[in-house]
Design an enzyme around this catalytic site. Structure first.
Site, mmCIF file in Angstrom:
data_model
loop_
_atom_site.group_PDB
_atom_site.id
_atom_site.type_symbol
_atom_site.label_atom_id
_atom_site.label_comp_id
_atom_site.label_asym_id
_atom_site.label_seq_id
_atom_site.Cartn_x
_atom_site.Cartn_y
_atom_site.Cartn_z
ATOM 1 N N LYS A 105 0.859 -1.192 0.000
ATOM 2 C CA LYS A 105 0.000 0.000 0.000
ATOM 3 C C LYS A 105 0.882 1.224 0.000
ATOM 4 C CE LYS A 105 -4.572 0.552 0.500
ATOM 5 N NZ LYS A 105 -5.590 -0.455 0.200
ATOM 6 N N GLY A 216 -20.929 5.720 2.996
ATOM 7 C CA GLY A 216 -19.780 6.081 2.148
ATOM 8 C C GLY A 216 -20.217 5.997 0.706
ATOM 9 N N GLY A 218 -18.303 6.929 -2.248
ATOM 10 C CA GLY A 218 -17.244 7.083 -3.246
ATOM 11 C C GLY A 218 -17.484 6.049 -4.340
ATOM 12 N N ASN A 219 -16.426 5.659 -5.033
ATOM 13 C CA ASN A 219 -16.597 4.724 -6.149
ATOM 14 C C ASN A 219 -17.276 3.423 -5.719
ATOM 15 O OD1 ASN A 219 -16.189 3.672 -8.848
ATOM 16 N ND2 ASN A 219 -14.544 2.453 -7.982
ATOM 17 N N ALA A 220 -16.779 2.802 -4.633
ATOM 18 C CA ALA A 220 -17.335 1.498 -4.224
ATOM 19 C C ALA A 220 -18.803 1.635 -3.800
ATOM 20 C CB ALA A 220 -16.499 0.899 -3.102
ATOM 21 N N GLY A 221 -19.114 2.644 -3.005
ATOM 22 C CA GLY A 221 -20.485 2.829 -2.526
ATOM 23 C C GLY A 221 -21.457 3.085 -3.672
HETATM 24 N N1 GLU Z 1 -7.371 -0.212 -3.353
HETATM 25 C C1 GLU Z 1 -8.061 -1.423 -3.600
HETATM 26 C C2 GLU Z 1 -8.107 -2.280 -2.350
HETATM 27 O O1 GLU Z 1 -7.942 -1.809 -1.248
HETATM 28 C C3 GLU Z 1 -7.526 -2.169 -4.817
HETATM 29 C C4 GLU Z 1 -6.081 -2.485 -4.795
HETATM 30 C C5 GLU Z 1 -5.553 -3.022 -6.111
HETATM 31 O O2 GLU Z 1 -6.308 -3.175 -7.052
HETATM 32 O O3 GLU Z 1 -4.358 -3.261 -6.150
HETATM 33 O O4 GLU Z 1 -8.388 -3.439 -2.410
#
Ligand code: GLU
Length: 415
Positions: A105, A216, A218-221
């Site tokens: 990360k 939330g 954002g994109n996921a929500g």
């Molecule tokens: N940021 C996303 C996660 O937390 C995707 C990470 C990725 O695709 O490498 O799972």
């Protein structure tokens, strides 16, 4: 309100799973710490001509199963321990879905809302210049996360390619389609989550056509709002919130209109189709299924007692504190843990890496089908571990992940 160090939480999860798996001390020590941490100070010229300094990091948590993989966040409260925790959870996530990847990360402490597009681009490029030698399809492959997106990935990939002087699209995932992105990546996290909800409804004999709420937006929500109804053949969206406020309607909010309102105005609470409520009340709403899709530590001892959902699908990373987790367990709420529920994104990122590596790009239906197979299998594996080890799903998922990572470390002769 108590503050949490997410890395303490992650380390405790690793230790608990390791104890049940009877792992030796060296293995536990290895899995409890990142393998590699890069910290950098970035200097960026702002639009007013002055330089500003930003602190950033990239953590490659464990690469025994494959290259490090995980997003880059732009957030004002980013600390090294948040990034460590998120990198640890990425390692578990890729292992739970059985991808040939490790975990990592990255983060930049900044407030992207206060940066112009030009400043954002300069910052993104500076980040890649600082860590380019550690990135690559076979080393470490970033992706978007909180406050980052395909445009930022495009700038970062371009900077990387300028440095290595060749095309290298697989260095990052969730790129725009025109420059090596895959079909189906943008809604993959939400799609994966909805697949796990479908499986949970089947095993618990709950009607997926009931009510659901999303914390939330954002994109996921946003994608979960649309996909829940599309994939489960119904369901009433009774409440949503974003950082600016909440909105409810017991008769159902129109998900499509709400998403376009959010994209146009930047908030959900000004949408006309519902009643404005305080942001945090969404978690306690009378809804069968709850999707926490915001940041870490949203479900706490202060609200866990009041959660009425039968299923919680954790699309965010680390949304539930350990104490709150115990309360949910006591109240027999079925929690689909983040390292399973939110694994759809990284799964399609992996598909993107495969396509970039072979230059053979797939149809959207192929991506959906492969994602469904991966997530359904992971859900079943975790629930076999629930039955076998007699533990709750979060611990079961952690056990599955830790066992696979430990095995890879052992085979390599690391422990
Ligand atoms: N940021 C996303 C996660 O937390 C995707 C990470 C990725 O695709 O490498 O799972």
């Amino acid at each position: 309100m108590k503050s949490y160090n997410s890395f303490d939480v992650a380390q405790n999860q690793i230790k608990e799973a390791s104890r049940i798996l009877n792992l030796n001390k060296a293995t536990v020590d290895l899995l409890s710490w990142p393998q590699r941490e890069l910290n950098f100070t970035l200097s960026v010229r702002m639009d007013d001509g002055q330089f500003r300094v930003f602190h950033a990091s990239r953590i490659q948590y464990n690469t025994a199963r494959g290259p490090a993989k995980g997003g880059i966040r732009f957030h004002s409260l980013e600390t090294i321990d948040t990034v460590r925790a998120l990198a640890c959870w990425m390692t578990l996530k890729t292992a739970v879905v059985d991808l040939p990847l490790g975990g990592g990360k990255g983060g930049i402490a900044c407030n992207p809302g206060q940066l112009s597009q030009r400043e954002l681009e300069s910052l993104s490029r500076a980040y890649v210049r600082a860590c380019a030698s550690s990135l690559g399809l076979h080393k470490d492959v970033p992706a978007p996360d909180v406050n980052t997106n395909p445009q930022i990935m495009a700038w970062m990939m371009d900077e990387y390619e300028a440095i290595v002087q060749q095309h290298h699209p697989g260095v990052l995932t969730d790129k725009p389609m025109q420059i090596g992105g895959t079909q189906g990546r943008r809604d993959a996290t939400a799609r994966g989550g909805v697949i796990t909800v479908r499986e949970a409804c089947k095993s618990l004999k709950i009607d997926p056509g009931g009510t659901f709420a999303i914390q939330g937006f954002g994109n996921a929500g946003q994608r979960a709002a649309l996909l829940h109804q599309e994939m489960l053949g119904g369901g009433k969206l009774v409440g949503v919130c974003d950082s600016k406020g909440g909105l409810v309607n017991p008769n159902g909010l129109n998900a499509k209109e709400l998403v376009s309102h959010k994209l146009k105005t930047g908030s959900v609470s000004t949408f006309k189709g519902g009643k404005k409520v305080p942001r945090d009340s969404i978690l306690e709403l009378d809804a069968d299924i709850l999707y926490p899709a915001a940041l870490e530590n949203s479900i706490t001892v202060d609200n866990a007692h009041n959660i009425k959902a039968k299923i919680i699908c954790e699309l965010a990373n680390g949304p539930t504190t350990p104490e709150a987790d115990l309360i949910l367990k006591k109240n027999k709420i079925h929690v689909i843990p983040d390292i399973l529920a939110s694994a759809g994104g990284v799964t399609v990122s992996y598909f993107e890496m495969v396509q970039d590596g072979t230059l053979d790009f797939w149809e959207e239906s192929q991506v959906h089908e492969k994602l469904d197979k991966k997530l359904t299998k992971a859900y079943q594996t975790v629930h076999e571990a629930v039955r076998e080890k007699k533990v709750h799903p979060r611990l079961a998922a952690t056990i599955v992940g830790v066992a696979r990572i430990a095995e890879a470390c052992e085979l390599r002769g690391w422990v």
